[in-house]
Design a protein around this motif. Structure first.
Motif, PDB file in Angstrom:
ATOM      1  N   LYS A 120      -6.744   9.147  -9.126  1.00  0.00           N
ATOM      2  CA  LYS A 120      -7.669   7.984  -9.455  1.00  0.00           C
ATOM      3  C   LYS A 120      -8.134   7.783 -10.690  1.00  0.00           C
ATOM      4  O   LYS A 120      -8.326   6.623 -11.030  1.00  0.00           O
ATOM      5  CB  LYS A 120      -9.033   8.453  -8.510  1.00  0.00           C
ATOM      6  N   LEU A 121      -8.696   8.651 -11.508  1.00  0.00           N
ATOM      7  CA  LEU A 121      -9.076   8.439 -12.726  1.00  0.00           C
ATOM      8  C   LEU A 121      -8.102   7.968 -13.849  1.00  0.00           C
ATOM      9  O   LEU A 121      -8.326   6.925 -14.584  1.00  0.00           O
ATOM     10  CB  LEU A 121      -9.584   9.840 -13.450  1.00  0.00           C
ATOM     11  N   THR A 123      -5.517   5.870 -12.723  1.00  0.00           N
ATOM     12  CA  THR A 123      -4.894   4.804 -12.153  1.00  0.00           C
ATOM     13  C   THR A 123      -5.899   3.633 -11.914  1.00  0.00           C
ATOM     14  O   THR A 123      -5.594   2.476 -11.844  1.00  0.00           O
ATOM     15  CB  THR A 123      -3.961   4.814 -11.253  1.00  0.00           C
ATOM     16  N   GLY A 124      -7.149   4.125 -11.661  1.00  0.00           N
ATOM     17  CA  GLY A 124      -8.409   3.149 -11.270  1.00  0.00           C
ATOM     18  C   GLY A 124      -8.228   2.873  -9.825  1.00  0.00           C
ATOM     19  O   GLY A 124      -8.981   1.938  -9.259  1.00  0.00           O
ATOM     20  N   SER A 126      -9.096   2.459  -5.895  1.00  0.00           N
ATOM     21  CA  SER A 126     -10.567   2.642  -5.272  1.00  0.00           C
ATOM     22  C   SER A 126     -10.672   4.158  -4.513  1.00  0.00           C
ATOM     23  O   SER A 126      -9.964   4.792  -4.021  1.00  0.00           O
ATOM     24  CB  SER A 126     -10.655   1.500  -4.358  1.00  0.00           C
TER      25      SER A 126
END
Length: 251
Positions: A120-121, A123-124, A126
Protein backbone atom coordinates in the motif's frame (compact mmCIF):
# COMPACT_ATOMS: atom_id res chain seq x y z
CA UNK A 1 12.06 5.46 -36.50
CA UNK A 2 8.78 3.69 -37.11
CA UNK A 3 6.83 4.55 -40.25
CA UNK A 4 3.14 4.50 -41.10
CA UNK A 5 3.61 1.00 -42.52
CA UNK A 6 4.92 -0.37 -39.24
CA UNK A 7 2.99 -3.40 -38.03
CA UNK A 8 1.88 -3.74 -34.46
CA UNK A 9 0.76 -6.79 -32.54
CA UNK A 10 -2.41 -6.53 -30.52
CA UNK A 11 -3.83 -9.30 -28.35
CA UNK A 12 -7.64 -9.33 -28.30
CA UNK A 13 -9.79 -10.60 -25.42
CA UNK A 14 -10.27 -13.85 -27.30
CA UNK A 15 -6.57 -14.53 -26.96
CA UNK A 16 -5.94 -14.23 -30.73
CA UNK A 17 -2.94 -12.36 -32.12
CA UNK A 18 -3.59 -10.00 -35.02
CA UNK A 19 -1.48 -7.71 -37.21
CA UNK A 20 -2.53 -4.24 -38.31
CA UNK A 21 -1.09 -0.89 -39.43
CA UNK A 22 -0.42 2.10 -37.20
CA UNK A 23 -0.31 5.75 -38.16
CA UNK A 24 2.56 7.03 -36.05
CA UNK A 25 4.97 6.38 -33.20
CA UNK A 26 2.56 7.63 -30.53
CA UNK A 27 -0.15 5.26 -31.67
CA UNK A 28 2.34 2.42 -31.71
CA UNK A 29 3.44 3.21 -28.15
CA UNK A 30 -0.16 3.52 -26.97
CA UNK A 31 -1.09 0.15 -28.43
CA UNK A 32 2.04 -1.50 -27.04
CA UNK A 33 1.13 -0.44 -23.50
CA UNK A 34 -2.12 -2.36 -23.84
CA UNK A 35 -0.31 -5.68 -23.93
CA UNK A 36 -0.42 -6.11 -20.17
CA UNK A 37 0.54 -9.70 -19.24
CA UNK A 38 -2.60 -10.95 -17.55
CA UNK A 39 -5.81 -12.77 -18.39
CA UNK A 40 -8.02 -10.01 -16.99
CA UNK A 41 -6.20 -6.77 -17.83
CA UNK A 42 -6.50 -6.32 -21.60
CA UNK A 43 -6.42 -3.45 -24.04
CA UNK A 44 -9.75 -2.20 -22.64
CA UNK A 45 -8.81 -2.56 -19.01
CA UNK A 46 -5.47 -1.04 -18.47
CA UNK A 47 -5.64 2.44 -12.68
CA UNK A 48 -6.97 0.83 -9.76
CA UNK A 49 -10.64 0.18 -9.12
CA UNK A 50 -11.72 2.04 -12.27
CA UNK A 51 -10.96 -0.46 -14.98
CA UNK A 52 -7.23 0.12 -15.19
CA UNK A 53 -4.06 -1.22 -13.56
CA UNK A 54 -0.49 0.05 -13.70
CA UNK A 55 2.08 -2.49 -14.89
CA UNK A 56 4.12 -2.10 -11.69
CA UNK A 57 1.05 -3.07 -9.67
CA UNK A 58 0.38 -6.03 -11.95
CA UNK A 59 3.91 -7.36 -11.42
CA UNK A 60 3.86 -6.39 -7.74
CA UNK A 61 0.72 -8.45 -7.21
CA UNK A 62 2.45 -11.46 -8.72
CA UNK A 63 5.48 -11.01 -6.47
CA UNK A 64 3.27 -10.72 -3.39
CA UNK A 65 1.41 -13.92 -4.27
CA UNK A 66 4.70 -15.70 -4.89
CA UNK A 67 6.00 -14.38 -1.56
CA UNK A 68 3.08 -15.99 0.28
CA UNK A 69 3.89 -19.36 -1.27
CA UNK A 70 7.66 -19.10 -0.77
CA UNK A 71 7.10 -18.04 2.85
CA UNK A 72 5.17 -21.15 3.83
CA UNK A 73 7.47 -23.33 1.76
CA UNK A 74 10.49 -22.05 3.69
CA UNK A 75 8.72 -22.32 7.05
CA UNK A 76 7.47 -25.84 6.39
CA UNK A 77 10.82 -27.38 7.34
CA UNK A 78 10.82 -25.77 10.77
CA UNK A 79 7.14 -26.50 11.36
CA UNK A 80 7.68 -30.12 10.36
CA UNK A 81 10.47 -30.37 12.95
CA UNK A 82 7.99 -29.20 15.59
CA UNK A 83 5.54 -31.80 14.31
CA UNK A 84 8.11 -34.56 14.82
CA UNK A 85 9.01 -33.24 18.26
CA UNK A 86 5.34 -33.39 19.24
CA UNK A 87 5.21 -37.03 18.13
CA UNK A 88 8.35 -37.85 20.08
CA UNK A 89 6.85 -36.14 23.15
CA UNK A 90 3.93 -38.54 23.07
CA UNK A 91 1.28 -36.57 21.15
CA UNK A 92 -1.01 -38.51 18.87
CA UNK A 93 -0.68 -38.01 15.12
CA UNK A 94 -3.97 -36.11 15.08
CA UNK A 95 -2.81 -33.79 17.88
CA UNK A 96 0.56 -33.20 16.23
CA UNK A 97 -1.09 -32.49 12.88
CA UNK A 98 -3.55 -30.12 14.56
CA UNK A 99 -0.67 -28.12 16.07
CA UNK A 100 1.05 -28.19 12.68
CA UNK A 101 -2.02 -26.69 11.01
CA UNK A 102 -2.52 -24.14 13.80
CA UNK A 103 1.00 -22.86 13.23
CA UNK A 104 0.29 -22.27 9.55
CA UNK A 105 -3.06 -20.65 10.36
CA UNK A 106 -1.25 -18.19 12.63
CA UNK A 107 1.27 -17.53 9.87
CA UNK A 108 -1.55 -16.94 7.37
CA UNK A 109 -3.13 -14.34 9.68
CA UNK A 110 0.07 -12.47 10.58
CA UNK A 111 2.29 -12.98 7.53
CA UNK A 112 0.41 -10.91 4.92
CA UNK A 113 -0.02 -7.89 7.22
CA UNK A 114 3.45 -6.42 6.71
CA UNK A 115 3.56 -7.23 3.00
CA UNK A 116 0.13 -5.66 2.40
CA UNK A 117 1.08 -2.50 4.30
CA UNK A 118 4.33 -2.26 2.35
CA UNK A 119 2.46 -2.76 -0.93
CA UNK A 120 0.00 0.00 0.00
CA UNK A 121 2.77 2.45 0.90
CA UNK A 122 4.63 1.78 -2.34
CA UNK A 123 1.69 1.75 -4.75
CA UNK A 124 -0.78 4.08 -3.03
CA UNK A 125 -3.74 1.69 -3.19
CA UNK A 126 -6.77 2.56 -1.06
CA UNK A 127 -7.48 1.05 2.35
CA UNK A 128 -10.41 -0.87 0.86
CA UNK A 129 -8.26 -2.40 -1.86
CA UNK A 130 -5.53 -3.22 0.70
CA UNK A 131 -8.02 -5.03 2.95
CA UNK A 132 -9.33 -7.07 0.03
CA UNK A 133 -5.76 -7.89 -0.95
CA UNK A 134 -4.96 -8.97 2.61
CA UNK A 135 -7.92 -11.36 2.63
CA UNK A 136 -6.78 -12.96 -0.62
CA UNK A 137 -3.23 -13.27 0.74
CA UNK A 138 -4.54 -14.89 3.92
CA UNK A 139 -6.41 -17.54 1.94
CA UNK A 140 -3.46 -18.11 -0.40
CA UNK A 141 -0.99 -18.49 2.47
CA UNK A 142 -3.06 -21.09 4.32
CA UNK A 143 -3.99 -23.03 1.19
CA UNK A 144 -0.38 -22.97 -0.04
CA UNK A 145 0.65 -24.46 3.31
CA UNK A 146 -1.54 -27.47 2.54
CA UNK A 147 0.11 -27.94 -0.84
CA UNK A 148 3.69 -27.81 0.44
CA UNK A 149 2.73 -30.04 3.40
CA UNK A 150 2.04 -32.96 1.09
CA UNK A 151 5.69 -33.21 0.04
CA UNK A 152 7.14 -31.96 3.33
CA UNK A 153 5.35 -34.55 5.46
CA UNK A 154 5.93 -37.27 2.88
CA UNK A 155 9.63 -36.63 2.20
CA UNK A 156 10.92 -34.31 4.91
CA UNK A 157 13.65 -31.95 3.70
CA UNK A 158 13.69 -33.66 0.32
CA UNK A 159 10.19 -32.29 -0.25
CA UNK A 160 11.79 -28.95 -1.05
CA UNK A 161 12.92 -30.43 -4.36
CA UNK A 162 9.25 -30.70 -5.35
CA UNK A 163 7.89 -27.56 -3.71
CA UNK A 164 10.40 -25.17 -5.28
CA UNK A 165 9.61 -26.15 -8.89
CA UNK A 166 5.92 -25.86 -8.00
CA UNK A 167 6.51 -22.22 -7.06
CA UNK A 168 8.33 -21.52 -10.31
CA UNK A 169 5.67 -23.20 -12.46
CA UNK A 170 2.93 -21.11 -10.86
CA UNK A 171 4.80 -17.90 -11.66
CA UNK A 172 4.46 -18.66 -15.36
CA UNK A 173 1.05 -20.33 -15.21
CA UNK A 174 -0.56 -17.25 -13.62
CA UNK A 175 -0.01 -15.23 -16.80
CA UNK A 176 1.78 -12.40 -15.02
CA UNK A 177 5.00 -12.63 -17.01
CA UNK A 178 3.69 -14.05 -20.28
CA UNK A 179 0.05 -13.93 -21.46
CA UNK A 180 -1.53 -17.23 -20.44
CA UNK A 181 -2.89 -17.76 -23.97
CA UNK A 182 0.68 -18.05 -25.28
CA UNK A 183 1.76 -20.73 -22.80
CA UNK A 184 1.82 -24.47 -23.62
CA UNK A 185 -1.17 -26.58 -22.62
CA UNK A 186 0.53 -28.12 -19.54
CA UNK A 187 0.71 -24.66 -17.95
CA UNK A 188 -3.05 -24.26 -18.42
CA UNK A 189 -3.49 -27.49 -16.46
CA UNK A 190 -1.17 -26.26 -13.70
CA UNK A 191 -3.14 -22.99 -13.55
CA UNK A 192 -6.32 -24.94 -12.82
CA UNK A 193 -4.93 -27.00 -9.93
CA UNK A 194 -2.36 -24.75 -8.21
CA UNK A 195 -3.18 -21.86 -5.84
CA UNK A 196 -1.20 -18.82 -7.04
CA UNK A 197 -2.98 -18.34 -10.42
CA UNK A 198 -6.38 -18.08 -8.69
CA UNK A 199 -5.13 -15.54 -6.17
CA UNK A 200 -3.36 -13.57 -8.89
CA UNK A 201 -6.59 -13.31 -10.89
CA UNK A 202 -8.36 -12.14 -7.72
CA UNK A 203 -5.68 -9.48 -7.25
CA UNK A 204 -6.18 -8.27 -10.82
CA UNK A 205 -9.95 -8.09 -10.36
CA UNK A 206 -9.48 -6.06 -7.16
CA UNK A 207 -6.94 -3.70 -8.72
CA UNK A 208 -8.87 -3.09 -11.94
CA UNK A 209 -12.46 -3.36 -10.72
CA UNK A 210 -13.14 -5.77 -13.61
CA UNK A 211 -14.83 -9.16 -13.06
CA UNK A 212 -14.92 -8.71 -9.27
CA UNK A 213 -17.87 -11.12 -9.15
CA UNK A 214 -15.45 -13.90 -10.13
CA UNK A 215 -13.45 -13.53 -6.91
CA UNK A 216 -15.92 -15.65 -4.92
CA UNK A 217 -15.47 -18.42 -7.45
CA UNK A 218 -11.68 -18.17 -7.30
CA UNK A 219 -11.73 -18.28 -3.49
CA UNK A 220 -14.18 -21.17 -3.46
CA UNK A 221 -11.95 -23.27 -5.70
CA UNK A 222 -8.91 -22.34 -3.60
CA UNK A 223 -10.61 -23.45 -0.39
CA UNK A 224 -11.78 -26.73 -1.93
CA UNK A 225 -8.29 -27.48 -3.26
CA UNK A 226 -6.85 -26.59 0.15
CA UNK A 227 -9.19 -29.03 1.91
CA UNK A 228 -8.28 -31.78 -0.54
CA UNK A 229 -4.57 -31.10 -0.04
CA UNK A 230 -4.98 -31.09 3.75
CA UNK A 231 -6.80 -34.44 3.56
CA UNK A 232 -3.95 -35.89 1.48
CA UNK A 233 -1.36 -34.55 3.93
CA UNK A 234 -3.21 -36.03 6.90
CA UNK A 235 -3.50 -39.33 5.06
CA UNK A 236 0.29 -39.35 4.67
CA UNK A 237 0.66 -38.58 8.38
CA UNK A 238 -1.29 -41.72 9.21
CA UNK A 239 0.54 -44.10 6.88
CA UNK A 240 4.12 -42.80 7.00
CA UNK A 241 6.64 -44.16 9.49
CA UNK A 242 8.45 -41.40 11.37
CA UNK A 243 11.94 -41.67 12.80
CA UNK A 244 12.59 -41.15 16.46
CA UNK A 245 15.15 -38.45 15.73
CA UNK A 246 13.96 -34.96 14.89
CA UNK A 247 14.60 -33.69 11.34
CA UNK A 248 15.48 -37.12 9.97
CA UNK A 249 14.36 -37.79 6.40
CA UNK A 250 12.36 -40.73 5.13
CA UNK A 251 14.51 -43.86 5.25
Amino acid sequence: MLTSTTLFITRFNSGLVRLGPVNNDKEMAAKATRLVPTNIITEKTTGIGNGTADLSIVIGGMLMALGCFIGVMSASMMVFSQFEEALNAGSSRLQAFGMYELTFLTMAVLGPILSTISFKLITGISVSVALQMYLQSFILTFVSAQYVSIFTIWLGRIGLLFNLPMALVQTLASGAMVPAELLPIPYHIFASILPIPFTYQSYMSIFSGINKANIIGYDGRLIIMGLISAAIAYGIVNIRKFHKHVNANVS
